[in-house]
Design a protein around this motif. Structure first.
Motif, PDB file in Angstrom:
ATOM      1  N   CYS A  29      -5.778 -50.185 -59.725  1.00  0.00           N
ATOM      2  CA  CYS A  29      -6.793 -50.571 -58.451  1.00  0.00           C
ATOM      3  C   CYS A  29      -6.140 -50.005 -56.766  1.00  0.00           C
ATOM      4  O   CYS A  29      -5.398 -50.506 -56.673  1.00  0.00           O
ATOM      5  N   CYS A  32      -6.293 -52.764 -53.774  1.00  0.00           N
ATOM      6  CA  CYS A  32      -5.966 -54.154 -53.878  1.00  0.00           C
ATOM      7  C   CYS A  32      -4.583 -53.642 -54.952  1.00  0.00           C
ATOM      8  O   CYS A  32      -4.228 -55.114 -54.894  1.00  0.00           O
ATOM      9  N   CYS A  64     -13.448 -51.766 -58.811  1.00  0.00           N
ATOM     10  CA  CYS A  64     -12.867 -52.480 -59.625  1.00  0.00           C
ATOM     11  C   CYS A  64     -13.177 -54.402 -59.795  1.00  0.00           C
ATOM     12  O   CYS A  64     -13.943 -54.972 -58.908  1.00  0.00           O
ATOM     13  N   CYS A  67     -11.416 -56.715 -56.911  1.00  0.00           N
ATOM     14  CA  CYS A  67     -12.065 -56.928 -55.772  1.00  0.00           C
ATOM     15  C   CYS A  67     -13.378 -56.099 -55.262  1.00  0.00           C
ATOM     16  O   CYS A  67     -13.938 -56.162 -54.253  1.00  0.00           O
TER      17      CYS A  67
END
Ligand SMILES: [Zn+2]
Length: 205
Positions: A29, A32, A64, A67
Motif C-alpha cells: 500500500c 500506509c 488496501c 487502511c
C-alpha cells in the motif's frame, strides 16, 4: 489517491490490458506501507481526448485491507483532472508557444480541428504560470551536454526541456517524485508536494 499506471503503450493497448487485475496489482500500500498486495476494487470512468481517441477510459482501483483506502492507477498518458491527453496538450503548446503558430493552426497541429478558443488560452495561461516551477523541477532530467540557452524565457526553456526528455517521462517524474502537475493543480486540489489524495469533485475543464 492516484498513482500512475506503470504502463507504456497505446490507448488501445491500455484498454485491452486493464481487464486483468493482476497485471499491475501493487504489492504494497503506498499510503500506509502495509506490505500485502492490494485487492481489486473495480474501476472508475473518466473521459479522455487524444489525437485518435475521444471516449471513456476505465481506471483500475485497488483497496488496501489495512487502511481501507483506495489507490487508482491512472494511465500515464492522462493528466489528473484534465480531459485531454498529455500528447494533445504538448503538441498544442509546442506549436503555439515554441513554433509561433496561431491558435487555430496550433489546435490543428494537435489534431483538434474544432477547438474552442478558450480551451487553448486556458492551457497557455496555466502553462505560463507553471513554467518557472517546472523548469526548476525538471533540472534532474536535463540531458547532459544538451545546450541550454540561459537567455531563453521560462516558457521556451521549459518547453525545450519537455521536448528533449519526453512529456510523458517528464510527467511520470514530476508526478511521482514531486507531485507537480504539468499545468498546475486546480484550486480544489491541494498542491502540497507530499503524496496527495486527489478528490474527484472538481469538474474537468
Ligand atoms: Zn493501506
Amino acid at each position: 489517491m492516484q498513482i500512475l499506471h506503470p504502463f507504456a503503450g497505446s490507448i488501445q493497448h491500455y484498454l485491452d490490458e486493464i481487464s486483468d487485475p493482476d497485471r499491475y496489482r501493487p504489492d504494497h500500500c503506498p499510503q500506509c506501507e502495509a506490505t500485502h498486495p492490494l485487492t481489486g476494487h473495480g474501476f472508475y470512468r473518466r473521459t479522455l481526448v487524444d489525437a485518435a481517441f475521444d471516449g471513456v477510459l476505465r481506471v483500475r482501483r485497488y483497496l488496501c485491507r489495512s487502511c481501507k483506502r483506495t489507490v487508482s492507477l491512472l494511465p500515464e498518458f492522462a493528466l489528473p483532472w484534465l480531459r485531454f491527453s498529455i500528447s494533445v496538450i504538448a503538441m498544442f503548446l509546442v506549436a503555439r508557444l515554441l513554433n509561433g503558430l496561431t491558435l487555430v493552426a496550433a489546435a490543428r497541429a494537435a489534431a483538434q480541428a474544432v477547438m474552442p478558443y478558450q480551451r487553448g488560452q486556458f492551457w497557455i495561461r496555466r502553462f505560463q504560470k507553471q513554467a518557472p516551477a517546472l523548469s526548476l523541477a525538471l533540472v534532474p532530467l536535463a540531458v547532459p551536454g544538451h545546450p541550454r540557452d540561459p537567455a531563453a524565457d521560462f516558457v521556451s526553456r521549459t518547453l525545450r526541456m519537455l521536448e528533449s526528455s519526453g512529456w510523458i517521462p517528464a510527467h511520470r517524474f514530476l508526478f511521482s517524485q514531486l507531485r507537480v502537475h504539468l499545468l498546475g493543480w486546480p484550486a480544489c486540489l491541494f498542491p502540497t508536494g507530499r503524496r496527495t489524495t486527489l478528490a474527484f469533485a472538481c469538474p474537468a475543464p
